[in-house]
Design a protein around this motif. Structure first.
Motif, PDB file in Angstrom:
ATOM      1  N   MET A   1       0.827  -1.199   0.000  1.00  0.00           N
ATOM      2  CA  MET A   1       0.000   0.000   0.000  1.00  0.00           C
ATOM      3  C   MET A   1       0.868   1.258   0.000  1.00  0.00           C
ATOM      4  O   MET A   1       0.576   2.240  -0.680  1.00  0.00           O
ATOM      5  N   GLN A   2       1.956   1.242   0.782  1.00  0.00           N
ATOM      6  CA  GLN A   2       2.848   2.402   0.813  1.00  0.00           C
ATOM      7  C   GLN A   2       3.439   2.674  -0.565  1.00  0.00           C
ATOM      8  O   GLN A   2       3.648   3.835  -0.942  1.00  0.00           O
ATOM      9  N   HIS A   3       3.726   1.597  -1.312  1.00  0.00           N
ATOM     10  CA  HIS A   3       4.251   1.771  -2.670  1.00  0.00           C
ATOM     11  C   HIS A   3       3.233   2.505  -3.542  1.00  0.00           C
ATOM     12  O   HIS A   3       3.602   3.368  -4.351  1.00  0.00           O
ATOM     13  N   GLU A   4       1.949   2.182  -3.344  1.00  0.00           N
ATOM     14  CA  GLU A   4       0.908   2.853  -4.124  1.00  0.00           C
ATOM     15  C   GLU A   4       0.877   4.351  -3.814  1.00  0.00           C
ATOM     16  O   GLU A   4       0.778   5.182  -4.715  1.00  0.00           O
ATOM     17  N   TYR A   5       0.974   4.715  -2.537  1.00  0.00           N
ATOM     18  CA  TYR A   5       0.951   6.125  -2.161  1.00  0.00           C
ATOM     19  C   TYR A   5       2.162   6.862  -2.727  1.00  0.00           C
ATOM     20  O   TYR A   5       2.047   8.013  -3.169  1.00  0.00           O
ATOM     21  N   LEU A   6       3.316   6.199  -2.719  1.00  0.00           N
ATOM     22  CA  LEU A   6       4.518   6.834  -3.283  1.00  0.00           C
ATOM     23  C   LEU A   6       4.377   7.023  -4.782  1.00  0.00           C
ATOM     24  O   LEU A   6       4.788   8.057  -5.330  1.00  0.00           O
ATOM     25  N   ALA A   7       3.774   6.051  -5.460  1.00  0.00           N
ATOM     26  CA  ALA A   7       3.578   6.171  -6.910  1.00  0.00           C
ATOM     27  C   ALA A   7       2.636   7.327  -7.222  1.00  0.00           C
ATOM     28  O   ALA A   7       2.871   8.099  -8.170  1.00  0.00           O
ATOM     29  N   ARG A   8       1.593   7.457  -6.427  1.00  0.00           N
ATOM     30  CA  ARG A   8       0.662   8.575  -6.636  1.00  0.00           C
ATOM     31  C   ARG A   8       1.348   9.911  -6.325  1.00  0.00           C
ATOM     32  O   ARG A   8       1.116  10.911  -7.026  1.00  0.00           O
ATOM     33  N   ALA A   9       2.183   9.922  -5.301  1.00  0.00           N
ATOM     34  CA  ALA A   9       2.921  11.140  -4.970  1.00  0.00           C
ATOM     35  C   ALA A   9       3.863  11.541  -6.090  1.00  0.00           C
ATOM     36  O   ALA A   9       3.997  12.730  -6.419  1.00  0.00           O
ATOM     37  N   GLU A  10       4.496  10.571  -6.705  1.00  0.00           N
ATOM     38  CA  GLU A  10       5.406  10.862  -7.818  1.00  0.00           C
ATOM     39  C   GLU A  10       4.646  11.465  -8.998  1.00  0.00           C
ATOM     40  O   GLU A  10       5.135  12.386  -9.664  1.00  0.00           O
ATOM     41  N   ARG A  11       3.437  10.952  -9.259  1.00  0.00           N
ATOM     42  CA  ARG A  11       2.637  11.502 -10.360  1.00  0.00           C
ATOM     43  C   ARG A  11       2.217  12.945 -10.065  1.00  0.00           C
ATOM     44  O   ARG A  11       2.258  13.808 -10.940  1.00  0.00           O
ATOM     45  N   ILE A  12       1.837  13.210  -8.820  1.00  0.00           N
ATOM     46  CA  ILE A  12       1.497  14.583  -8.440  1.00  0.00           C
ATOM     47  C   ILE A  12       2.707  15.487  -8.589  1.00  0.00           C
ATOM     48  O   ILE A  12       2.599  16.614  -9.099  1.00  0.00           O
ATOM     49  N   MET A  13       3.866  15.021  -8.168  1.00  0.00           N
ATOM     50  CA  MET A  13       5.083  15.824  -8.279  1.00  0.00           C
ATOM     51  C   MET A  13       5.405  16.132  -9.738  1.00  0.00           C
ATOM     52  O   MET A  13       5.834  17.248 -10.069  1.00  0.00           O
ATOM     53  N   GLN A  14       5.202  15.169 -10.612  1.00  0.00           N
ATOM     54  CA  GLN A  14       5.443  15.409 -12.036  1.00  0.00           C
ATOM     55  C   GLN A  14       4.516  16.502 -12.554  1.00  0.00           C
ATOM     56  O   GLN A  14       4.946  17.387 -13.317  1.00  0.00           O
ATOM     57  N   ARG A  15       3.272  16.462 -12.130  1.00  0.00           N
ATOM     58  CA  ARG A  15       2.331  17.497 -12.548  1.00  0.00           C
ATOM     59  C   ARG A  15       2.688  18.854 -11.947  1.00  0.00           C
ATOM     60  O   ARG A  15       2.558  19.885 -12.626  1.00  0.00           O
ATOM     61  N   ILE A  16       3.128  18.863 -10.710  1.00  0.00           N
ATOM     62  CA  ILE A  16       3.579  20.111 -10.078  1.00  0.00           C
ATOM     63  C   ILE A  16       4.688  20.746 -10.906  1.00  0.00           C
ATOM     64  O   ILE A  16       4.688  21.968 -11.164  1.00  0.00           O
ATOM     65  N   GLN A  17       5.640  19.929 -11.349  1.00  0.00           N
ATOM     66  CA  GLN A  17       6.766  20.445 -12.137  1.00  0.00           C
ATOM     67  C   GLN A  17       6.289  20.973 -13.493  1.00  0.00           C
ATOM     68  O   GLN A  17       6.744  22.027 -13.957  1.00  0.00           O
ATOM     69  N   GLN A  18       5.375  20.263 -14.124  1.00  0.00           N
ATOM     70  CA  GLN A  18       4.852  20.707 -15.416  1.00  0.00           C
ATOM     71  C   GLN A  18       4.115  22.037 -15.288  1.00  0.00           C
ATOM     72  O   GLN A  18       4.281  22.938 -16.120  1.00  0.00           O
ATOM     73  N   LEU A  19       3.313  22.161 -14.255  1.00  0.00           N
ATOM     74  CA  LEU A  19       2.571  23.401 -14.054  1.00  0.00           C
ATOM     75  C   LEU A  19       3.510  24.546 -13.697  1.00  0.00           C
ATOM     76  O   LEU A  19       3.331  25.673 -14.167  1.00  0.00           O
ATOM     77  N   ALA A  20       4.519  24.265 -12.891  1.00  0.00           N
ATOM     78  CA  ALA A  20       5.467  25.307 -12.474  1.00  0.00           C
ATOM     79  C   ALA A  20       6.284  25.844 -13.643  1.00  0.00           C
ATOM     80  O   ALA A  20       6.783  26.975 -13.589  1.00  0.00           O
ATOM     81  N   ALA A  21       6.406  25.050 -14.700  1.00  0.00           N
ATOM     82  CA  ALA A  21       7.160  25.502 -15.877  1.00  0.00           C
ATOM     83  C   ALA A  21       6.420  26.586 -16.645  1.00  0.00           C
ATOM     84  O   ALA A  21       6.992  27.249 -17.511  1.00  0.00           O
ATOM     85  N   ILE A  22       5.156  26.782 -16.339  1.00  0.00           N
ATOM     86  CA  ILE A  22       4.347  27.828 -16.991  1.00  0.00           C
ATOM     87  C   ILE A  22       4.367  29.049 -16.086  1.00  0.00           C
ATOM     88  O   ILE A  22       3.781  29.044 -15.003  1.00  0.00           O
ATOM     89  N   SER A  23       5.045  30.097 -16.523  1.00  0.00           N
ATOM     90  CA  SER A  23       5.257  31.253 -15.654  1.00  0.00           C
ATOM     91  C   SER A  23       5.415  32.517 -16.478  1.00  0.00           C
ATOM     92  O   SER A  23       5.800  32.468 -17.652  1.00  0.00           O
ATOM     93  N   GLU A  24       5.126  33.641 -15.837  1.00  0.00           N
ATOM     94  CA  GLU A  24       5.322  34.946 -16.474  1.00  0.00           C
ATOM     95  C   GLU A  24       6.788  35.358 -16.515  1.00  0.00           C
ATOM     96  O   GLU A  24       7.146  36.290 -17.231  1.00  0.00           O
ATOM     97  N   ASP A  25       7.624  34.707 -15.712  1.00  0.00           N
ATOM     98  CA  ASP A  25       9.058  35.006 -15.737  1.00  0.00           C
ATOM     99  C   ASP A  25       9.837  33.706 -15.621  1.00  0.00           C
ATOM    100  O   ASP A  25       9.286  32.657 -15.280  1.00  0.00           O
ATOM    101  N   ALA A  26      11.121  33.778 -15.880  1.00  0.00           N
ATOM    102  CA  ALA A  26      11.940  32.570 -15.942  1.00  0.00           C
ATOM    103  C   ALA A  26      12.643  32.256 -14.630  1.00  0.00           C
ATOM    104  O   ALA A  26      13.309  31.223 -14.515  1.00  0.00           O
ATOM    105  N   HIS A  27      12.508  33.096 -13.632  1.00  0.00           N
ATOM    106  CA  HIS A  27      13.310  32.941 -12.415  1.00  0.00           C
ATOM    107  C   HIS A  27      12.559  32.218 -11.299  1.00  0.00           C
ATOM    108  O   HIS A  27      13.154  31.510 -10.498  1.00  0.00           O
ATOM    109  N   GLY A  28      11.273  32.402 -11.221  1.00  0.00           N
ATOM    110  CA  GLY A  28      10.476  31.725 -10.208  1.00  0.00           C
ATOM    111  C   GLY A  28       9.197  31.247 -10.854  1.00  0.00           C
ATOM    112  O   GLY A  28       9.174  30.914 -12.038  1.00  0.00           O
ATOM    113  N   VAL A  29       8.132  31.213 -10.102  1.00  0.00           N
ATOM    114  CA  VAL A  29       6.826  30.859 -10.643  1.00  0.00           C
ATOM    115  C   VAL A  29       5.900  32.060 -10.419  1.00  0.00           C
ATOM    116  O   VAL A  29       5.668  32.463  -9.283  1.00  0.00           O
TER     117      VAL A  29
END
Length: 418
Positions: A1-29
């Motif tokens: 079960m813990q492996h499942e939660y980690l896999a879901r966390a990794e997918r959320i993190m990937q989406r966080i990174q994709q969304l963070a790449a969309i920004s009005e400036d290149a230095h932060g978000v």
């Protein structure tokens, strides 16, 4: 079960990174309300929602909304939500983490073909931070039915009104009244958010139970003196607006330090009009942000600091304009929902640490019409509103388990109540 939660966390993190790449400036978000970056980011989240098989819509204030429908005709609506706008030069997690965790929860329920005793609506609020129009909680106020239509005429720094911005975004402001969820249809509200403070980091605990949200007052102060030549006006004859503002800034800090008990005071903006190295400042605008879990303390602090500002302005022969920009009362989270959330935390193997949030959240306007609760998630050193903002994978996995358990407990509780 813990492996499942980690896999879901990794997918959320990937989406966080994709969304963070969309920004009005290149230095932060930076994705402030209504900008091209905001619209691009919202469209990405909408594609993820649609890929999960969830019907979506954008409402009159630009909120992105998805709904998982119950088959029970008398079902009420339970809302999962946070925001996808940011401050300038923000981190990746403040707001979007809660939205993407909500998406993960709905994906899981769809996979399980769960028989929901209530509708679940996931909302990505369009404007919580209030950066562009200095109006926090625009998105959640619409959903809660407390939006002030007079705000549609408010301009941003470029003179573009909120109504014009909504038109540019393709949103229909005339639909705003109909976008509210009627009070009788609310079952509850659940927001997942990084702590934005150091308590969980220092205690090495992944999650916490939010018991209350501090009240706020935001004030704009304008000190008006007399501009003059830096080399020719004697020191004793000056009406230096910046010196008055500087004295106020330090006094606000000293006042909060002396009175404690959760009171904090911040001057985060300072603007010197027509500034030059050889000109005595004639006009200075600054902000004041006061917060406290006690309404009485908040009101007393505001009165005391306004009195001090008026006194120092008179002493320095400068004029003062004190304008209350925004105020919200302290909010207590719902006791019944907090009992279920504390149970979910304990069943996941963690201590249910109670915390008061010094930061404001969309739960504030929603709490006026619905029971509300919040889950805090540990963040790196408590840093927020900063590109260093971060969440560890293990903490996110722990939070996913807690959220899963909480929704299951709420489903059982609602079925029993019915």
């Amino acid at each position: 079960m813990q492996h499942e939660y980690l896999a879901r966390a990794e997918r959320i993190m990937q989406r966080i990174q994709q969304l963070a790449a969309i920004s009005e400036d290149a230095h932060g978000v930076t994705r402030t309300f209504g900008t091209p970056a905001f619209l691009e980011g919202r469209a990405l989240v909408q594609r993820w929602l649609q890929a999960a098989g969830l019907p979506t819509r954008v409402d009159g204030i630009g909120n992105l909304r998805a709904r998982l429908q119950s088959r029970h005709p008398a079902a009420k609506t339970f809302v999962l939500a946070s925001h996808i706008d940011t401050v300038v030069n923000a981190g990746k997690f403040d707001g979007p983490l809660g939205v993407l965790m909500g998406l993960d929860l709905l994906e899981r329920l769809v996979e399980q073909q769960a028989d929901l005793p209530f509708h679940i609506e996931l909302i990505a609020f369009s404007d919580e931070e209030g950066v562009r129009f200095h109006t926090t909680y625009l998105g959640s106020k619409v959903v809660a039915g407390s939006f002030d239509t007079a705000l549609l005429a408010r301009p941003d720094a470029a003179g573009i009104t909120l109504a014009q911005a909504l038109e540019t975004m393709g949103a229909d402001a005339t639909k705003i009244p109909a976008d509210a969820i009627p009070a009788a249809e609310w079952l509850g509200y659940f927001e997942m958010h990084i702590e934005q403070g150091p308590v969980l980091w220092e205690r090495n605990v992944p999650v916490a139970l939010v018991t209350a949200i501090a009240g706020q007052q935001r004030v704009e102060l304008i000190f008006r003196g007399m501009a003059g030549h830096a080399g020719t006006v004697p020191m004793a004859m000056r009406q230096d607006a910046l010196c008055a503002a500087a004295e106020f800034v330090l006094t606000a800090e000293q006042f909060a330090q002396a009175h404690g008990r959760g009171l904090v005071a911040t001057v985060g903006k300072l603007a010197v009009s027509y500034s030059a190295s050889n000109v005595i400042p004639g006009e200075v605008t600054c902000s004041l942000d006061l917060r406290s879990p006690s309404q009485a303390q908040l009101a007393d602090a505001a009165r005391a600091l306004q009195g001090f500002a008026e006194g120092l302005a008179a002493h320095r022969a400068v004029a003062l304009t004190w304008t209350l920009v925004q105020q919200t009362a302290p909010v207590a989270c719902d006791a019944a929902l907090n009992t279920l959330l504390a149970q979910a935390i304990a069943e996941s193997g963690h201590e249910a640490i109670p915390l008061v949030s010094g930061a404001g959240h969309d739960a504030v306007p929603v709490s006026a019409v619905a029971p509300a609760t919040m889950l805090f998630i540990r963040c790196y050193k408590g840093i927020s509103h900063n590109p260093l903002e971060d969440v560890e994978l293990g903490d996110l996995a722990a939070a996913i388990e807690v959220a899963d358990r909480f929704i299951q407990l709420k489903m059982k509780d609602t079925t029993t109540s019915c």
